[in-house]
Design an enzyme around this catalytic site. Structure first.
Site, PDB file in Angstrom:
ATOM      1  N   CYS A  46       6.887 -23.765 -68.781  1.00  0.00           N
ATOM      2  CA  CYS A  46       6.260 -23.539 -67.477  1.00  0.00           C
ATOM      3  C   CYS A  46       6.020 -24.852 -66.741  1.00  0.00           C
ATOM      4  O   CYS A  46       6.071 -24.895 -65.518  1.00  0.00           O
ATOM      5  CB  CYS A  46       4.972 -22.749 -67.629  1.00  0.00           C
ATOM      6  SG  CYS A  46       3.815 -23.468 -68.790  1.00  0.00           S
ATOM      7  N   CYS A 195     -10.222 -64.410 -56.730  1.00  0.00           N
ATOM      8  CA  CYS A 195     -10.975 -65.162 -57.736  1.00  0.00           C
ATOM      9  C   CYS A 195     -12.427 -65.280 -57.268  1.00  0.00           C
ATOM     10  O   CYS A 195     -12.694 -65.671 -56.127  1.00  0.00           O
ATOM     11  CB  CYS A 195     -10.346 -66.543 -57.912  1.00  0.00           C
ATOM     12  SG  CYS A 195     -11.302 -67.634 -58.974  1.00  0.00           S
ATOM     13  N   CYS A 198     -13.224 -69.517 -56.896  1.00  0.00           N
ATOM     14  CA  CYS A 198     -12.737 -70.344 -55.788  1.00  0.00           C
ATOM     15  C   CYS A 198     -12.365 -69.527 -54.567  1.00  0.00           C
ATOM     16  O   CYS A 198     -12.045 -70.066 -53.520  1.00  0.00           O
ATOM     17  CB  CYS A 198     -11.559 -71.195 -56.249  1.00  0.00           C
ATOM     18  SG  CYS A 198     -10.041 -70.251 -56.436  1.00  0.00           S
ATOM     19  N   CYS A 246      -6.303 -67.478 -62.479  1.00  0.00           N
ATOM     20  CA  CYS A 246      -6.304 -67.809 -61.055  1.00  0.00           C
ATOM     21  C   CYS A 246      -5.307 -68.950 -60.839  1.00  0.00           C
ATOM     22  O   CYS A 246      -5.326 -69.940 -61.561  1.00  0.00           O
ATOM     23  CB  CYS A 246      -7.700 -68.222 -60.603  1.00  0.00           C
ATOM     24  SG  CYS A 246      -7.705 -68.969 -58.951  1.00  0.00           S
ATOM     25  N   CYS A 249      -7.369 -72.223 -59.636  1.00  0.00           N
ATOM     26  CA  CYS A 249      -8.194 -72.819 -60.703  1.00  0.00           C
ATOM     27  C   CYS A 249      -7.372 -73.164 -61.939  1.00  0.00           C
ATOM     28  O   CYS A 249      -7.814 -73.939 -62.783  1.00  0.00           O
ATOM     29  CB  CYS A 249      -9.296 -71.860 -61.141  1.00  0.00           C
ATOM     30  SG  CYS A 249     -10.416 -71.339 -59.854  1.00  0.00           S
ATOM     31  N   HIS A 327      -1.365 -23.227 -68.860  1.00  0.00           N
ATOM     32  CA  HIS A 327      -0.215 -22.649 -68.191  1.00  0.00           C
ATOM     33  C   HIS A 327      -0.022 -23.317 -66.843  1.00  0.00           C
ATOM     34  O   HIS A 327      -0.985 -23.546 -66.121  1.00  0.00           O
ATOM     35  CB  HIS A 327      -0.462 -21.143 -68.029  1.00  0.00           C
ATOM     36  CG  HIS A 327       0.702 -20.407 -67.468  1.00  0.00           C
ATOM     37  ND1 HIS A 327       1.958 -20.470 -68.024  1.00  0.00           N
ATOM     38  CD2 HIS A 327       0.812 -19.601 -66.381  1.00  0.00           C
ATOM     39  CE1 HIS A 327       2.789 -19.727 -67.310  1.00  0.00           C
ATOM     40  NE2 HIS A 327       2.114 -19.189 -66.308  1.00  0.00           N
TER      41      HIS A 327
END
Ligand SMILES: *[C@@H]1O[C@H](CO)[C@@H](O)[C@H](O)[C@H]1NC(C)=O
Ligand SMILES: *[C@@H]1O[C@H](CO)[C@@H](O)[C@H](O)[C@H]1NC(C)=O
Length: 381
Positions: A46, A195, A198, A246, A249, A327
């Protein structure tokens, strides 16, 4: 090749009264094929029948099959082994050109999908959305207009605007994956990661074939589809083990992440995550999600607020039962008649549009609404 559309020759179809269950069936003469044909259950199939009926009522995909356009795409590709698309097209043709209302057996089609995805061998309960993914992927691969995929180039798009980057990423995708299936179902999702240290923001663009939306919860019990979409696009915090690196960073940082839709597909498939991912205990949420049948406006979820994003519903795959067993059935709006029908394996019966929403709706099929004439002109001026 010959078009299977019975253009001038009237065919006889069986249709029931507009509302309520089919009692007192009447024979009507019509010039259009109707698609009101059931599918036999081959033992827990089904899930497959429900999705096949939803796809069969997707007008552009249906016409692609009825007009045998897939053959042109296959020929251009010199593909010899494209049996899944061929069986899918044959089945769609049978559903739309059958002159009786007798249910059809999808067994030839099933053999092909099982060859493509052995997971669907046997008679286990399967997930309809997972099946849809496999099927669309299989069909796409066979009618992909790209025969030789170019090498992935590692280009640096970071100096580009988000929009330009999204476009470039989309074009790169199309250089590899380009078919009628992609034309219809694929959209592009943008994720922005910021981030918290920063403030550097990076964006990633990914194609999507459907969106899996978490089911929002409210004390009142009833939620709207937009509540669920807001939950899906709300800002998420990535911390602890999940902290991404990041780029500025050059270190793993706590970040926030959010999704927005960069490119809206022609057909938007929304999968309501009713089944929990936890493997501790399978469970199902039967929250009533209220969704519009017409004019679902998704502009608030767009990356660019100007995107046209109004959708109309045309099919729903319904799952009744629990996580262990249940079903699948489908509700589809017949593209020729504009009326809703319920498809329960071999049984097809008319329903009123008010019955379409229920706490069992599982996969929703929306189609981009055509431009309102006046608006279109305003945009062009
Ligand atoms: C969908 O589920 C609802 C709720 O159980 C049920 O009433 C309805 O009959 C189902 N519809 C179809 C087409 O299966
Ligand atoms: C589908 O058909 C079966 C068998 O007639 C019936 O028991 C079941 O209630 C139907 N389901 C829906 C949702 O209509």
């Amino acid at each position: 090749s010959r078009s299977p559309w019975p253009k001038h020759q009237p065919i006889y179809i069986v249709s029931g009264p507009k509302k309520g269950p089919t009692s007192g069936k009447s024979i009507t003469k019509t010039n259009f094929p109707q698609g009101l044909v059931g599918l036999r259950n081959l033992g827990n199939t089904c899930f497959m029948n429900s999705i096949l009926q939803c796809l069969s009522n997707t007008p552009e995909l249906r016409d692609y099959c009825l007009r045998n356009v897939h053959r042109t795409d296959l020929n251009n590709n010199c593909r010899t082994n494209a049996a899944l698309m061929e069986e899918f097209a044959k089945l769609t043709q049978s559903l739309w050109t059958s002159v009786t209302n007798e249910a059809i057996s999808p067994s030839d089609f099933r053999s092909q999908i099982q060859r493509y995805a052995p997971k669907f061998v046997g008679c286990n309960q399967q997930d309809a959305q997972e099946f849809l993914r496999f099927l669309l992927d299989g069909l796409h691969n066979e009618v992909n207009r790209v025969t030789v995929r170019p090498k992935v180039s590692v280009e640096d798009f970071d100096h580009l605007s988000d929009d330009e980057k999204g476009k470039r990423m989309w074009n790169m995708y199309l250089e590899r994956e380009d078919s009628k299936v992609v034309d219809l179902f694929v959209g592009q999702l943008k994720s922005s990661v910021t981030c918290t240290v920063c403030g550097f923001r990076s964006t990633v663009f990914d194609p999507f074939w459907d969106l899996s939306i978490p089911v929002a919860q409210k004390s009142s019990g009833e939620v709207t589809l937009k509540d669920c979409l807001r939950l899906f696009t709300k800002e998420d915090v990535l911390d602890g083990e999940e902290r991404p690196t990041c780029n500025r960073c050059k270190a793993r940082r706590k970040c926030t992440k959010r999704f927005s839709i960069q490119k809206f597909p022609q057909i938007l498939v929304l999968h309501l995550k009713r089944f929990s991912d936890s493997n501790i205990r399978a469970s199902k949420l039967s929250t009533y999600v209220n969704f519009p049948l017409k004019e679902l406006d998704l502009r608030e979820f767009a990356s660019e607020s100007s995107e046209r994003a109004v959708y109309n519903l045309y099919a729903v795959s319904n799952h009744s039962g629990n996580a262990l067993g249940g079903h699948y059935t489908a509700y589809c709006r017949n593209p020729a008649l504009g009326e809703w029908y319920s498809y329960n394996d071999t049984r097809v019966s008319p329903v009123s549009s008010s019955q379409v929403r229920s706490s069992n709706a599982y996969v929703l099929f929306y189609e981009l609404a055509p431009y309102p004439h006046s608006k279109y002109q305003t945009c062009r001026l």
